[in-house]
Design a protein around this motif. Structure first.
Motif, PDB file in Angstrom:
ATOM      1  N   GLY A  35       0.846  -1.188   0.000  1.00  0.00           N
ATOM      2  CA  GLY A  35       0.000   0.000   0.000  1.00  0.00           C
ATOM      3  C   GLY A  35       0.879   1.235   0.000  1.00  0.00           C
ATOM      4  N   VAL A  36       0.752   2.086  -1.001  1.00  0.00           N
ATOM      5  CA  VAL A  36       1.619   3.264  -1.093  1.00  0.00           C
ATOM      6  C   VAL A  36       0.790   4.476  -1.478  1.00  0.00           C
ATOM      7  N   ARG A  37       1.096   5.606  -0.880  1.00  0.00           N
ATOM      8  CA  ARG A  37       0.390   6.835  -1.181  1.00  0.00           C
ATOM      9  C   ARG A  37       1.403   7.987  -1.211  1.00  0.00           C
ATOM     10  N   ILE A  38       1.461   8.684  -2.328  1.00  0.00           N
ATOM     11  CA  ILE A  38       2.240   9.912  -2.408  1.00  0.00           C
ATOM     12  C   ILE A  38       1.326  11.060  -2.011  1.00  0.00           C
ATOM     13  N   ILE A  39       1.615  11.674  -0.882  1.00  0.00           N
ATOM     14  CA  ILE A  39       0.785  12.773  -0.389  1.00  0.00           C
ATOM     15  C   ILE A  39       1.332  14.056  -0.998  1.00  0.00           C
TER      16      ILE A  39
END
Length: 367
Positions: A35-39
């Motif tokens: 699970g990866v998220r670039i904020i």
């Protein structure tokens, strides 16, 4: 496992090596089931526009209005906190250096280091560009550090006194540049050596010009094409004239990745005279595109390139000239370097980068 990348580098770069590293790594991590998220917040980065919405959040703007950056930084801090509360990451991966963590959440922190150029050559940078204090602060609060080469890891240990077991080495990769068709671009009329990237300071471009100009063989039959970076400055043009090189002999080009791929494929050789690199992606790009490599033998270059290049001391003009001439006079050597380069480039991929990065995350959570 969930990983949050903060917005720092995406607010600094429209295009650029570091933001591309994180964009590529995020895509590959998702493929691995992480699970990866670039904020991203309010950002100016073009790579984020092309990524799946499942791994990015934020709003693209072409540029920050004048004197508004401080306001946008405050907005991004608030945005980051809200996004992190929703996403609930297990690890925060900071994408650049700052005195305070951009995401205020009590989670393990990983920080990547790309080179130690500013610490080794501080005299080559204006004072306002130096980020050493911010870098030290980031690395002190980090639970773990990713270095992009063994050489940079050694610099971190020697210059900052960081314990080696706090640092993991994860190599990068070359992007697959879109290939141009035969009719897309006109092939240069004369054989040429290709130089790629910025040309100031430690990049050592002026030494390349002096080495090239000192050889009757090279000047007679070859040109230099410098791709990327800014157009030639007045000081560079004056050096061309001083060395007896006209502006058709040394040309600046820029354009899409497909044009760069075209130039790699048509160049007699790629030459890399840099005094220092944290990793060095252009030689890998050259290898992938069947272009033999002549490179300086300093910092991370031997680590990345292996035996797939002719090496020289970048401070020795005669060595550089001799290696260029050697390749011109030995067609078999040139073909051997092309084969070695293709083989060497297979050791690097963004999938491998993501897998090694994921191992670091697992190590951090297990500690």
């Amino acid at each position: 496992m969930k990983i949050a990348f903060d917005n720092q580098i995406f607010t600094k770069q429209s295009y650029g090596g570091i933001s591309r590293i994180f964009a590529n790594t995020a895509v590959e991590l998702e493929q691995l089931g992480v699970g990866v998220r670039i904020i991203g917040g309010f950002h100016i980065n073009n790579y984020l526009k092309e990524l799946p919405k499942s791994i990015t959040s934020g709003k693209y703007i072409e540029s920050y209005p004048k004197r508004s950056l401080r306001v946008f930084n405050q907005l991004n801090k608030a945005w980051s906190s809200l996004e992190a509360n929703k996403f609930k990451p297990d690890i925060i991966h900071e994408t650049y250096f700052s005195f305070d963590s951009p995401i205020k959440k009590k989670k393990p922190v990983v920080v990547s280091v790309y080179d130690m150029i500013q610490e080794i050559f501080p005299q080559l940078f204006p004072e306002y560009e130096l980020t050493t204090p911010e870098k030290k602060a980031s690395l002190e609060r980090a639970d773990h550090i990713i270095s992009i080469s063994e050489h940079t890891k050694n610099d971190l240990v020697n210059l900052f006194g960081i314990q080696p077991d706090k640092i993991s080495v994860v190599h990068l990769a070359a992007d697959t540049l879109s290939q141009a068709t035969a009719n897309d671009y006109k092939e240069p009329e004369r054989p040429f050596f290709l130089y790629v990237g910025g040309r100031r300071g430690y990049k050592n471009f002026k030494s390349l010009l002096r080495a090239f100009a000192s050889s009757e063989l090279l000047v007679k039959d070859f040109d230099i094409i410098a791709f990327g970076g800014m157009p030639f400055e007045k000081e560079e043009v004056e050096l061309f004239h001083e060395l007896g090189l006209n502006e058709n002999k040394v040309r600046h080009e820029s354009g899409a990745d497909s044009y760069l791929a075209f130039l790699y494929s048509k160049a007699f050789a790629f030459i890399y005279p840099s005094l220092y690199e944290g990793f060095g992606i252009p030689p890998l790009e050259a290898m992938v595109n069947h272009c033999p490599v002549i490179s300086s033998n300093t910092s991370s270059m031997p680590e990345v390139i292996g035996d797939a290049a002719l090496f020289f001391d970048p401070r020795e003009k005669e060595e550089m000239k001799n290696q260029m001439e050697r390749l011109v006079l030995d067609s078999k050597l040139r073909q051997d370097l092309i084969k070695k380069g293709l083989s060497r480039s297979e050791n690097f991929s963004w999938k491998k980068t993501a897998m090694e990065t994921n191992k670091v995350y697992q190590k951090v959570l297990a500690s």
